[in-house]
Design a protein around this motif. Structure first.
Motif, short mmCIF file in Angstrom:
data_model
loop_
_atom_site.label_atom_id
_atom_site.label_comp_id
_atom_site.label_asym_id
_atom_site.label_seq_id
_atom_site.Cartn_x
_atom_site.Cartn_y
_atom_site.Cartn_z
N PHE A 103 36.40 38.37 30.68
CA PHE A 103 35.52 38.43 31.84
C PHE A 103 34.15 38.94 31.39
O PHE A 103 34.06 39.96 30.70
CB PHE A 103 36.07 39.39 32.91
N GLY A 118 30.49 40.22 32.89
CA GLY A 118 29.78 40.65 34.09
C GLY A 118 28.33 40.96 33.79
O GLY A 118 27.97 41.21 32.64
N GLU A 126 30.62 47.51 32.83
CA GLU A 126 31.90 46.92 33.21
C GLU A 126 33.09 47.77 32.76
O GLU A 126 34.18 47.67 33.31
CB GLU A 126 32.01 45.51 32.64
N LEU A 167 40.65 46.14 36.10
CA LEU A 167 40.82 44.87 35.39
C LEU A 167 42.16 44.82 34.66
O LEU A 167 42.80 43.77 34.58
CB LEU A 167 39.67 44.66 34.42
N SER A 201 38.50 34.37 40.89
CA SER A 201 38.25 35.39 41.93
C SER A 201 38.28 36.81 41.38
O SER A 201 38.35 37.77 42.14
CB SER A 201 39.28 35.24 43.05
N TRP A 202 38.21 36.97 40.06
CA TRP A 202 38.34 38.30 39.46
C TRP A 202 37.26 39.26 39.94
O TRP A 202 37.54 40.42 40.24
CB TRP A 202 38.33 38.21 37.93
N PHE A 203 36.03 38.79 40.03
CA PHE A 203 34.93 39.67 40.41
C PHE A 203 35.08 40.12 41.86
O PHE A 203 34.92 41.30 42.19
CB PHE A 203 33.60 38.94 40.22
N GLU A 204 35.42 39.18 42.72
CA GLU A 204 35.58 39.48 44.15
C GLU A 204 36.73 40.45 44.39
O GLU A 204 36.63 41.36 45.22
CB GLU A 204 35.83 38.17 44.91
N ILE A 256 36.27 43.92 41.32
CA ILE A 256 35.02 44.68 41.18
C ILE A 256 34.41 45.06 42.53
O ILE A 256 33.85 46.14 42.69
CB ILE A 256 33.98 43.86 40.36
N CYS A 257 34.53 44.19 43.52
CA CYS A 257 33.80 44.36 44.78
C CYS A 257 34.45 45.23 45.86
O CYS A 257 33.79 45.51 46.87
CB CYS A 257 33.48 42.99 45.38
#
Length: 208
Positions: free
Chosen positions: A38, A40, A45, A52, A80-83, A86-87
């Motif tokens: 990933f 970012g 990160e 993660l 969809s890893w960031f959504e 992370i979010c």
């Protein structure tokens, strides 16, 4: 040409457990290895390392149990890893705004939190925020146990978060000056909309 700037990189190598067992039993079968990476838009990160790790572990478990295919599950999951990883902190800050002080107080005081009438994503976001804001891992186990007992004796009621309306309504909520200052740092940082900044604010205040 692409301008040079710092990015965060997370990578992980793993094998499917069920295929690894088959490879152990039958020497002519090689269990495939996977590398997930990933990237970012921040060198921060590493502050999301735990999230993660859990995200990849969930992928690995689902692959082992259900033999899901690349197209139907793996690709959408990885996109969809960031959504999803992370979010959540950012979404909680935007949802609670000034009421975030009560959520921070609940996390620090180990007050049980009950979420009602929330959709699945919101409930998971709140749970992840509480876990990230707690002091677990920063204090010694014995000290944390004593703190939990003291807080439990002091506060017998769970904090209730009612998400039936456009804004969450809180019941049995408490706060203090420290949590209010912490909340203002989050709200002021919300203008930039950087989820990595929110996590940095979270970690900075936990060390105070």
């Amino acid at each position: 040409s692409i301008p040079e700037y710092k990015v965060g990189c997370y990578y992980c190598r793993f094998q499917q457990e069920n295929l690894l067992e088959m490879a152990t039993l039958e020497s002519d079968i090689n269990a495939p290895e996977y590398v997930v990476c990933f990237l970012g838009g921040s060198e921060k990160e590493d502050t999301f390392r735990l999230e993660l790790d859990k995200y990849i572990q969930s992928l690995k478990i689902n692959l082992d149990l259900e033999q899901k295919t690349l197209e139907t599950y793996v690709n959408p999951y990885l996109r969809s890893w960031f959504e999803n990883a992370i979010c959540p902190i950012q979404r909680v800050v935007q949802l609670f705004q000034e009421k975030l002080a009560f959520l921070l107080h609940a996390a620090l005081s180990y007050t049980p939190v009950e979420v009602k009438k929330a959709d699945e994503r919101t409930e998971k976001d709140i749970s992840r925020f509480l876990a990230a804001a707690s002091l677990q891992g920063l204090v010694q186990e014995g000290t944390m146990t004593s703190l939990c007992i003291a807080m439990t004796e002091e506060q017998h009621k769970s904090m209730i978060i009612d998400c039936s309306g456009p804004q969450p309504q809180l019941h049995n909520a408490g706060s203090n000056r420290f949590c209010e200052d912490w909340m203002h740092a989050f709200v002021n940082g919300a203008e930039g909309g950087n989820p990595f900044l929110f996590r940095q604010i979270l970690e900075n205040f936990k060390l105070k």
